[in-house]
Design a protein around this motif. Sequence first.
Motif, short mmCIF file in Angstrom:
data_model
loop_
_atom_site.label_atom_id
_atom_site.label_comp_id
_atom_site.label_asym_id
_atom_site.label_seq_id
_atom_site.Cartn_x
_atom_site.Cartn_y
_atom_site.Cartn_z
N THR A 80 0.63 -1.11 0.07
CA THR A 80 -0.09 0.17 0.09
C THR A 80 1.00 1.12 0.11
O THR A 80 0.60 2.12 -0.49
N ALA A 81 1.96 1.20 0.85
CA ALA A 81 2.78 2.42 0.99
C ALA A 81 3.42 2.67 -0.52
O ALA A 81 3.83 3.69 -0.96
N GLN A 82 3.82 1.55 -1.37
CA GLN A 82 4.52 1.67 -2.61
C GLN A 82 3.30 2.33 -3.59
O GLN A 82 3.86 3.15 -4.32
N LEU A 83 2.18 1.95 -3.70
CA LEU A 83 0.96 2.48 -4.37
C LEU A 83 0.69 3.79 -4.07
O LEU A 83 0.76 4.42 -4.95
N ARG A 84 0.76 4.16 -2.77
CA ARG A 84 0.53 5.44 -2.57
C ARG A 84 1.86 6.50 -2.84
O ARG A 84 1.54 7.36 -3.62
N LYS A 85 3.11 5.87 -2.81
CA LYS A 85 4.16 6.83 -3.16
C LYS A 85 4.27 6.83 -4.96
O LYS A 85 4.46 7.98 -5.36
N ALA A 86 3.59 5.60 -5.59
CA ALA A 86 3.64 5.77 -6.97
C ALA A 86 2.63 6.87 -7.48
O ALA A 86 2.87 7.48 -8.60
N LEU B 120 -5.68 5.18 2.41
CA LEU B 120 -5.86 5.37 0.85
C LEU B 120 -7.14 5.04 0.12
O LEU B 120 -7.37 5.61 -0.69
N GLY B 121 -7.79 4.14 0.81
CA GLY B 121 -9.24 3.66 0.34
C GLY B 121 -10.02 4.95 0.19
O GLY B 121 -10.70 5.42 -0.62
N ASP B 122 -10.12 5.84 1.33
CA ASP B 122 -10.92 7.09 1.52
C ASP B 122 -10.38 8.23 0.49
O ASP B 122 -11.18 8.79 -0.09
N ALA B 123 -9.02 8.21 0.25
CA ALA B 123 -8.42 9.26 -0.80
C ALA B 123 -8.83 8.96 -2.22
O ALA B 123 -9.16 9.87 -2.84
N LEU B 124 -9.06 7.86 -2.43
CA LEU B 124 -9.53 7.44 -3.76
C LEU B 124 -10.77 7.05 -3.94
O LEU B 124 -11.30 6.84 -5.16
N ALA B 125 -11.81 7.13 -3.02
CA ALA B 125 -13.09 6.66 -2.92
C ALA B 125 -14.09 7.51 -3.91
O ALA B 125 -14.98 6.73 -4.53
N ASN B 126 -13.73 8.97 -3.99
CA ASN B 126 -14.61 9.79 -5.13
C ASN B 126 -14.19 9.54 -6.70
O ASN B 126 -14.88 10.05 -7.45
N GLY B 127 -13.03 8.60 -6.72
CA GLY B 127 -12.72 8.43 -8.11
C GLY B 127 -11.83 9.59 -8.92
O GLY B 127 -11.32 9.26 -9.98
N LEU C 285 -8.72 -2.91 -5.05
CA LEU C 285 -8.30 -1.86 -5.62
C LEU C 285 -6.64 -1.96 -5.92
O LEU C 285 -6.25 -1.41 -6.78
N ARG C 286 -5.97 -2.35 -4.80
CA ARG C 286 -4.65 -2.57 -5.02
C ARG C 286 -4.29 -3.17 -6.09
O ARG C 286 -3.48 -2.82 -6.89
N GLY C 287 -4.95 -4.52 -6.26
CA GLY C 287 -4.69 -5.34 -7.53
C GLY C 287 -4.79 -4.79 -8.74
O GLY C 287 -4.09 -4.69 -9.72
N THR C 288 -5.96 -3.94 -8.87
CA THR C 288 -6.17 -3.09 -10.00
C THR C 288 -5.17 -2.12 -10.39
O THR C 288 -4.47 -2.06 -11.68
N LEU C 289 -4.73 -1.27 -9.40
CA LEU C 289 -3.69 -0.40 -9.39
C LEU C 289 -2.30 -0.97 -9.81
O LEU C 289 -1.63 -0.43 -10.74
N ARG C 290 -1.96 -2.21 -9.29
CA ARG C 290 -0.84 -2.98 -9.57
C ARG C 290 -0.84 -3.23 -11.01
O ARG C 290 0.34 -2.96 -11.79
N ALA C 291 -1.89 -3.64 -11.37
CA ALA C 291 -1.76 -4.19 -12.65
C ALA C 291 -1.98 -2.95 -13.60
O ALA C 291 -1.20 -2.98 -14.92
#
Length: 149
Positions: free
Chosen positions: A1-7, A20-27, A95-101
């Motif tokens: 999660t920290a890596q995705l946040r930094k990316a 992170l979930g709340d930060a991205l919840a509005n899309g 969401l992490r899996g989607t963002l990694r892909a």
Amino acid sequence: TAQLRKAIESRLSVTLTEDLGDALANGAVLCQLANHLRPRSVPFIHVPSPAVPKLNKIKCRKNVESFLEACRHMGVPEVALCSASDVLQGDAGRLRGTLRALLRPGAAEESPAAAHAAPALPGPLAGFALFYVSVMSLLFLAYHKLWGF
């Protein structure tokens, strides 16, 4: 999660909230990320304003659905995509899996649809040239039939 946040933060030059979930919840951030990876992949993004700092559920859902559609066009496999409700509920797990892909090297380079797209026409006047040659040929044949040459 920290890596995705930094990316995400480094690519978009933003600072996300702790959750992170709340930060991205509005899309909105997700749509901006998709447009960063492939410009104009999300044509319209609903963003919060100072007057209305929180988006309504309909606008949030439209943002998330636009992001997921952009992911599909960028070649993210369907099995790696999370659902819109996962994002809207702030569940960062899927969401992490989607963002990694999406963020893997070369993911946004070419979509499967682009790989099999029909080749572009040789030029903007190719259709007109074909039409012109056809009409002139018909006129030539009609002229020779009528006048007997």
